[in-house]
Design a protein around this motif. Structure first.
Motif, PDB file in Angstrom:
ATOM      1  N   GLU A 144      36.743  44.050  45.841  1.00 38.40           N
ATOM      2  CA  GLU A 144      37.441  42.806  46.185  1.00 38.40           C
ATOM      3  C   GLU A 144      38.470  42.443  45.114  1.00 38.40           C
ATOM      4  OE1 GLU A 144      34.817  39.560  47.180  1.00 38.40           O
ATOM      5  OE2 GLU A 144      33.410  40.891  48.195  1.00 38.40           O
ATOM      6  N   PRO A 145      39.467  43.277  44.893  1.00 40.98           N
ATOM      7  CA  PRO A 145      40.414  43.017  43.801  1.00 40.98           C
ATOM      8  C   PRO A 145      41.182  41.706  43.949  1.00 40.98           C
ATOM      9  CG  PRO A 145      41.202  44.794  45.207  1.00 40.98           C
ATOM     10  CD  PRO A 145      39.796  44.485  45.634  1.00 40.98           C
ATOM     11  N   GLU A 146      41.447  41.293  45.188  1.00 39.89           N
ATOM     12  CA  GLU A 146      42.185  40.051  45.396  1.00 39.89           C
ATOM     13  C   GLU A 146      41.411  38.834  44.884  1.00 39.89           C
ATOM     14  OE1 GLU A 146      39.368  40.677  48.610  1.00 39.89           O
ATOM     15  OE2 GLU A 146      40.890  42.029  47.840  1.00 39.89           O
ATOM     16  N   ARG A 147      40.113  38.917  44.891  1.00 39.62           N
ATOM     17  CA  ARG A 147      39.268  37.818  44.417  1.00 39.62           C
ATOM     18  C   ARG A 147      39.446  37.597  42.914  1.00 39.62           C
ATOM     19  NH1 ARG A 147      32.815  37.359  45.746  1.00 39.62           N
ATOM     20  NH2 ARG A 147      32.458  35.398  44.683  1.00 39.62           N
ATOM     21  N   PHE A 148      39.777  38.659  42.182  1.00 37.59           N
ATOM     22  CA  PHE A 148      39.830  38.592  40.724  1.00 37.59           C
ATOM     23  C   PHE A 148      41.239  38.786  40.153  1.00 37.59           C
ATOM     24  CE2 PHE A 148      35.641  40.068  42.053  1.00 37.59           C
ATOM     25  CZ  PHE A 148      34.855  39.080  41.496  1.00 37.59           C
ATOM     26  N   ASN A 149      42.198  39.019  41.008  1.00 39.57           N
ATOM     27  CA  ASN A 149      43.558  39.287  40.568  1.00 39.57           C
ATOM     28  C   ASN A 149      44.111  38.160  39.693  1.00 39.57           C
ATOM     29  OD1 ASN A 149      45.992  40.690  40.415  1.00 39.57           O
ATOM     30  ND2 ASN A 149      46.821  39.625  42.204  1.00 39.57           N
ATOM     31  N   GLY A 150      44.661  38.538  38.533  1.00 43.71           N
ATOM     32  CA  GLY A 150      45.291  37.578  37.642  1.00 43.71           C
ATOM     33  C   GLY A 150      44.329  36.737  36.827  1.00 43.71           C
TER      34      GLY A 150
END
Length: 176
Positions: A144-150
């Protein structure tokens, strides 16, 4: 002493979050594996005391999602084999569950294949031998990279007690 449902165990486990925050005080979140909930409960209590804005994200293997199910008022029904055997808990703790419900927004679940990929990734990139239970935080971040992006994320990597035959199988499947 119970392995997770004991106030002293929970307090001791919370020191891991204290160490994280000493090293990286501006973390946005810590991703922590959950079996019975002792490590996660300790992390939540320490985070609440030291940095209430720190998000603690719990993660379980999909074969044993007992805390995930507790968060959804579902009966626990873990079963089968998992590489994350250290967190293969059929029922979450009576002490830990209310702590997690009070301090954690949600518990995520990762697939077995994602856990295996995370074990292999820890070896290939970090040169760390990690059991499946300790690799579930990385498995979630990769799934779930979008959950942790940035965001500045800490991964609670716990345990290097993986059977060498199991590790060989994971590495071979990764090569294929």
């Amino acid at each position: 002493i119970h392995p997770y449902d004991d106030p002293r165990v929970i307090a001791g486990q919370g020191t891991a979050t204290m160490e994280f925050l000493e090293d990286v005080p501006d973390l946005d979140a810590i991703v922590v594996p959950i079996g019975g909930g002792g490590l996660a409960a300790g992390c939540c209590i320490a985070a609440a005391a030291l940095n209430p804005d720190l998000e603690i994200v719990g993660v379980q293997a999909d074969a044993y999602p007992s805390m995930y199910q507790a968060f959804r008022a579902e009966p626990p029904h873990g079963k089968g084999a998992t590489i994350a055997d250290g967190i293969a808990v059929k029922e979450p703790g009576a002490i830990t569950t209310p702590i997690l419900k009070a301090h954690m927004k949600d518990v995520a679940v990762v697939r077995e294949a994602d856990i295996e990929s995370a074990v292999q990734g820890m070896i290939d990139v970090q040169r760390l031998i990690v059991e499946g239970s300790g690799a579930v935080p990385l498995a979630l971040v990769l799934a779930e990279p979008e959950r942790f992006n940035g965001r500045k994320i800490g991964l609670m990597v716990s345990g290097g007690n993986i059977d060498s035959r199991l590790l060989s199988s994971v590495l071979m499947r990764g090569l294929v």
